[in-house]
Each structure stands twice: as C-alpha cells, then as structure tokens.
Design a protein around this motif. Sequence first.
Motif, mmCIF file in Angstrom:
data_model
loop_
_atom_site.group_PDB
_atom_site.id
_atom_site.type_symbol
_atom_site.label_atom_id
_atom_site.label_comp_id
_atom_site.label_asym_id
_atom_site.label_seq_id
_atom_site.Cartn_x
_atom_site.Cartn_y
_atom_site.Cartn_z
ATOM 1 N N GLY A 122 1.313 -1.468 -0.153
ATOM 2 C CA GLY A 122 0.084 -0.858 -0.172
ATOM 3 C C GLY A 122 0.592 1.802 -0.284
ATOM 4 N N TRP A 123 0.008 3.001 -0.626
ATOM 5 C CA TRP A 123 1.337 3.492 -0.725
ATOM 6 C C TRP A 123 1.851 4.589 0.564
ATOM 7 N N LEU A 124 0.561 4.364 2.142
ATOM 8 C CA LEU A 124 1.908 5.017 2.902
ATOM 9 C C LEU A 124 2.142 3.344 3.447
ATOM 10 N N ILE A 125 2.038 2.999 3.763
ATOM 11 C CA ILE A 125 3.151 1.790 4.444
ATOM 12 C C ILE A 125 4.227 2.122 3.366
ATOM 13 N N ALA A 126 4.432 1.498 2.383
ATOM 14 C CA ALA A 126 5.507 1.576 1.564
ATOM 15 C C ALA A 126 6.295 2.366 0.999
ATOM 16 N N GLY A 127 5.830 4.015 1.377
ATOM 17 C CA GLY A 127 6.131 5.297 1.084
ATOM 18 C C GLY A 127 6.654 5.480 2.214
ATOM 19 N N ALA A 128 6.580 5.055 3.307
ATOM 20 C CA ALA A 128 7.392 5.371 4.840
ATOM 21 C C ALA A 128 9.193 4.274 4.434
ATOM 22 N N LEU A 129 8.151 3.443 4.191
ATOM 23 C CA LEU A 129 9.526 1.915 4.252
ATOM 24 C C LEU A 129 10.673 2.325 3.127
ATOM 25 N N VAL A 130 10.064 3.168 2.063
ATOM 26 C CA VAL A 130 11.495 3.650 1.475
ATOM 27 C C VAL A 130 12.110 5.008 1.762
ATOM 28 N N ALA A 131 11.774 5.650 2.238
ATOM 29 C CA ALA A 131 11.616 6.625 2.793
ATOM 30 C C ALA A 131 12.711 6.843 3.902
ATOM 31 N N ILE A 132 12.370 5.745 4.471
ATOM 32 C CA ILE A 132 13.625 5.958 5.880
ATOM 33 C C ILE A 132 15.247 5.089 4.478
ATOM 34 N N ALA A 133 14.527 3.565 3.937
ATOM 35 C CA ALA A 133 15.849 2.852 3.922
ATOM 36 C C ALA A 133 15.877 3.161 2.209
ATOM 37 N N ALA A 134 15.575 4.329 1.347
ATOM 38 C CA ALA A 134 16.500 4.782 0.697
ATOM 39 C C ALA A 134 17.684 6.200 1.715
ATOM 40 N N THR A 135 16.658 6.858 2.369
ATOM 41 C CA THR A 135 17.772 7.146 3.059
ATOM 42 C C THR A 135 19.292 6.917 3.708
ATOM 43 N N ALA A 136 19.023 5.990 4.429
ATOM 44 C CA ALA A 136 19.774 4.798 4.415
ATOM 45 C C ALA A 136 21.009 4.830 3.659
#
Length: 246
Positions: free
Chosen positions: A96-110
């Motif tokens: 889903g867009w909300l959970i995926a967006g949060a996961l991607v934002a953290i993972a991509a930044t890391a």
Amino acid sequence: MSQDPKAAPVTKRDGAWMRFLPLAVILTGLAIGYAMGWHQYLRLSYLAESREMLLDFVSDNYVLSAVGFALLYALAVAFSFPAASVLTIFGGFLFGWLIAGALVAIAATAGATTLFLAARSAVGSFLRERVGRRTTKLADGFEEDAFSYLLVLRLAPIFPFFVVNIAPALFNVPLRTYVAATFLGILPGTFAYAYLGQGVDSVLVSARQAGTEISVSDLVTPEITIAFLALATVAAIPTAVKRLRR
C-alpha cells in the motif's frame, strides 16, 4: 616506552588505500550483482510474473516482508542499482502507498547516506586539493546553501538518484544536512511512485496476458513529471532570492 623496531610504520599510501576501501566494496558489490543477474528481478515484468507468489508471501509474513523489503531497498541504493523507482512501485503494490512510502523514505535515506559516506571517505578532499579557484568558489556557494541545493536536486527528477547521492561528497556538506535534505526531498516522489504501485495491478495483469514488457515510463504521466519540476522550482525560490539580493 621503546617501540618495536619490527613494527611497520603506517605510510600515507596505506592510509589512502583505506580511504578507498568502502567505495571499492560498493563497486565490487555492484559488479557482483550484475554478474549474478540480480538486476533481472528489478523489473516490472518480474512483478507481473510473480504477483500472486509475492502477495501470498507478504500476506503470510507481513512484518518479515516489510523489514526485508526495507533492507533490500537500502542495499540497492547503497550499491547504486538503478532500480529506485521500480522498487518503490513494488512496495506500493505489496504494502500500500502509505506503508511503502514510509519504508522507502527511511530505507532510501539510509542507503544514500551509506553511499555518501563511502564516497566522501574516498574523494572528500579531492575538490579542494586538485581543482582551480573557480570550481572552489562554486563549491563554496554549494556548501553555503547545501540544504536548499540538495532539496532541489532531490525534488527534480533530472539527475539519476545515485548521482545525487555521490555528488555532495565532493563538497563539504555536513552529514546532518545531507540526511535531512535527502529525507525531505524524496518524500513527494516516494509517495507518488508508491501510489502508482498501489494501482498498478490491472496494468500488470493486462501486460502478463498480452505478453508485453512494461516499464516505469509506461506508468508515469506528464502531469507527475510537471508536478515534480514545480516542487523543485518552489524549493529553489529562497536560494534564488538570496542570490539576487547579493
């Protein structure tokens, strides 16, 4: 206290070799990934072929899947695999867009921060030591407004993601500034692509039935691209006004 005469002194060459080690590890990992053919799984066609299996696995192992997806995303970014958009669409489809967006934002930044630190350890002092006064002046301007410049680069889909991850390593950009600008700058694009992924199921089914290849460009509309450019323009206004006042 007497020193051991047999102990070899640490030379400048040894120190330089250690500086390049993190970057060498990343380049080696990228080469191994391509040699093993792992990039073949980072395609929308693979998602179309494996949608039922992936959805069943996520349904049975939701937390493990979410953690594994975030780790995979961070590694892909750190090793500069050109798959950020595809993986974000994968995430939106699976979580889903909300959970995926949060996961991607953290993972991509890391992942981006890992690559930034590796590049800075290898070439962080290159700009100051090897280039002329004119480029050094450009570096001074970038460093002075590093947050604004990085925010614009993250918002505007002009340069490849891995290029923007590495380029600030040539300048004296503080780690805190890099992390903050990266996290905030990728949020609009992250949630936009995750939202695309949430609604991509019908496209995947049609492509699989027709036996056609699909790509990210088939999903991204001109309106989305224009919206990203508009966000980048708005973010650039404060820096532009500051320059004009000078």
